[in-house]
Design a protein around this motif. Structure first.
Motif, mmCIF file in Angstrom:
data_model
loop_
_atom_site.group_PDB
_atom_site.id
_atom_site.type_symbol
_atom_site.label_atom_id
_atom_site.label_comp_id
_atom_site.label_asym_id
_atom_site.label_seq_id
_atom_site.Cartn_x
_atom_site.Cartn_y
_atom_site.Cartn_z
ATOM 1 N N GLY A 46 0.790 -1.229 0.000
ATOM 2 C CA GLY A 46 0.000 0.000 0.000
ATOM 3 C C GLY A 46 0.815 1.268 0.000
ATOM 4 N N ASP A 224 -3.350 11.286 -1.753
ATOM 5 C CA ASP A 224 -4.433 10.326 -1.500
ATOM 6 C C ASP A 224 -3.893 9.049 -0.862
ATOM 7 O OD1 ASP A 224 -6.390 11.994 -2.491
ATOM 8 O OD2 ASP A 224 -6.308 11.163 -4.528
ATOM 9 N N GLU A 225 -2.698 8.626 -1.290
ATOM 10 C CA GLU A 225 -2.097 7.414 -0.716
ATOM 11 C C GLU A 225 -1.853 7.615 0.777
ATOM 12 O OE1 GLU A 225 0.895 4.762 -2.749
ATOM 13 O OE2 GLU A 225 2.271 5.780 -1.361
ATOM 14 N N ARG A 227 -3.256 9.846 2.772
ATOM 15 C CA ARG A 227 -4.542 10.009 3.462
ATOM 16 C C ARG A 227 -5.163 8.642 3.742
ATOM 17 N NH1 ARG A 227 -6.871 13.097 0.011
ATOM 18 N NH2 ARG A 227 -6.536 15.115 1.015
ATOM 19 N N ARG A 228 -5.110 7.763 2.777
ATOM 20 C CA ARG A 228 -5.656 6.410 2.951
ATOM 21 C C ARG A 228 -4.915 5.654 4.062
ATOM 22 N NH1 ARG A 228 -4.827 4.980 -1.740
ATOM 23 N NH2 ARG A 228 -3.010 3.635 -1.523
ATOM 24 N N LEU A 229 -3.587 5.782 4.066
ATOM 25 C CA LEU A 229 -2.784 5.104 5.083
ATOM 26 C C LEU A 229 -3.080 5.659 6.476
ATOM 27 C CD1 LEU A 229 0.592 5.036 3.108
ATOM 28 C CD2 LEU A 229 -0.719 3.004 3.781
ATOM 29 N N LYS A 230 -3.263 6.986 6.568
ATOM 30 C CA LYS A 230 -3.486 7.616 7.874
ATOM 31 C C LYS A 230 -4.879 7.340 8.429
ATOM 32 C CE LYS A 230 -1.320 10.112 10.046
ATOM 33 N NZ LYS A 230 -0.498 9.775 11.246
ATOM 34 N N THR A 231 -5.824 7.021 7.545
ATOM 35 C CA THR A 231 -7.195 6.767 8.016
ATOM 36 C C THR A 231 -7.497 5.278 8.082
ATOM 37 O OG1 THR A 231 -8.013 7.008 5.732
ATOM 38 C CG2 THR A 231 -8.074 8.965 7.144
ATOM 39 N N ALA A 232 -6.488 4.442 7.905
ATOM 40 C CA ALA A 232 -6.666 2.991 7.987
ATOM 41 C C ALA A 232 -7.001 2.592 9.420
ATOM 42 C CB ALA A 232 -5.396 2.280 7.522
ATOM 43 N N TYR A 246 6.551 10.739 2.964
ATOM 44 C CA TYR A 246 5.379 10.443 3.789
ATOM 45 C C TYR A 246 5.288 11.406 4.968
ATOM 46 C CZ TYR A 246 4.692 6.295 0.995
ATOM 47 O OH TYR A 246 4.454 5.460 -0.065
#
Length: 311
Positions: A46, A224-225, A227-232, A246
């Protein structure tokens, strides 16, 4: 042939954006090799855009190992990576192929070439007594004691780093030898037959590539990558979040930096990182520099490497 499988492998390294991935694929085809990623960040699933992880198309049908083996909330030690790397080399060789490491994580490269130094085993009663002394006398006293016995290690360790200071004193007490001396003995270069090559494009060319690559990362969806990792459901591990790129995008998402500032900062940090990598590689006697002209295609570089790689 070397008994150490890691010394039988071929290594292609160099600073970030030096063209390793593309040259590695061409070289692997020429040598009938499979690639093992020598990269601490492409281990993570990811985390694709910010790590410049080669896409399936960019891998060109060449098998790649040690990519996408960890989730972003996990972390791995250098020792664990080294163990996986040995297993990968043996697996590749069992199919009659050659193992080709490609990547730029200098700490991993050194561990593969020279091994890891853990020191002698722990003696619990000595460790416990030293820990008790540290608690009673204080860290500055223990650090001063170490510095008097082993100035090199004392200079390297922070006075408040109790764990390492106590460990160094324990080694002195149980072996009669200082830690720095044991480390020097252990840090022997790999055999001269080990093949390690570092791509070295002209620095202005490298820095221009870095600047353009960072812009492409944002165009490819880096924000977006992250943001996706931080909201996992589970948070990023410290190792993953501290990766160049990052960390800065996390600050951007927190409102600390605007987009232009973020891009500029990542470009600066990446150039600094590339300079640091080049210094590391120059410090390893095993590494042979391979100057690469600005306009040399990856397949031509790979063909030049084929000439110097011992079969």
């Amino acid at each position: 042939m070397s008994e150490n499988p890691l010394h039988r492998a071929i290594y292609l390294t160099g600073p970030t954006a030096s063209g390793k991935s593309a040259v590695g694929v061409h070289l692997a085809r020429i040598l009938d090799a499979e690639i093992i990623a020598l990269d601490s960040m492409t281990l993570y699933r990811g985390m694709d855009v910010g790590t410049a992880k080669p896409t399936t198309a960019e891998r060109g049908g060449v098998p790649h190992h040690l990519i996408d083996v960890l989730d972003p909330w996990e972390s791995a030690s250098v020792a664990e990576y080294r163990g996986w790397a040995i297993d990968a080399v043996l697996d590749i060789e069992s199919r009659g192929k050659r193992a080709l490491f490609v990547g730029g994580t200098a700490l991993y490269l050194k561990a593969l070439l020279r091994g890891l130094f853990d020191g002698p085993g722990t003696v619990p009663e000595v460790r416990d007594r030293l820990e008790a002394e540290a608690e009673t006398l204080g860290d500055p006293v223990m650090h001063a004691r170490l510095t008097a016995l082993d100035p090199a290690t004392g200079a390297r360790l922070h006075p408040n780093d109790r764990r390492r200071v106590v460990r160094a004193l324990e080694v002195i007490e149980t072996t009669g030898r200082v830690f720095s001396e044991l480390q020097r003995e252990h840090a022997q270069p790999a055999p001269a037959s080990t093949q390690v090559f570092a791509l070295e494009p002209p620095r202005p060319v490298l820095y221009d590539r870095i600047n353009k690559r960072v812009v492409r990362m944002f165009e490819a969806g880096l924000v977006d990558e992250v943001r996706r990792l931080k909201t996992a459901p589970r948070p990023l591990s410290g190792v993953a979040e501290q990766g160049v790129g990052y960390r800065q995008v996390v600050a951007h998402l927190a409102g600390e930096l605007d987009l232009d500032q973020t891009i500029d900062l990542i470009q600066t940090r990446t150039r600094q990182f590339a300079k640091h990598q080049a210094t590391w590689f120059r410090g390893l006697v095993e590494v042979r520099s391979l100057p690469v002209a600005a306009d040399e295609p990856p397949d031509v570089t790979a063909s030049r490497l084929e000439v110097v790689v011992r079969i």
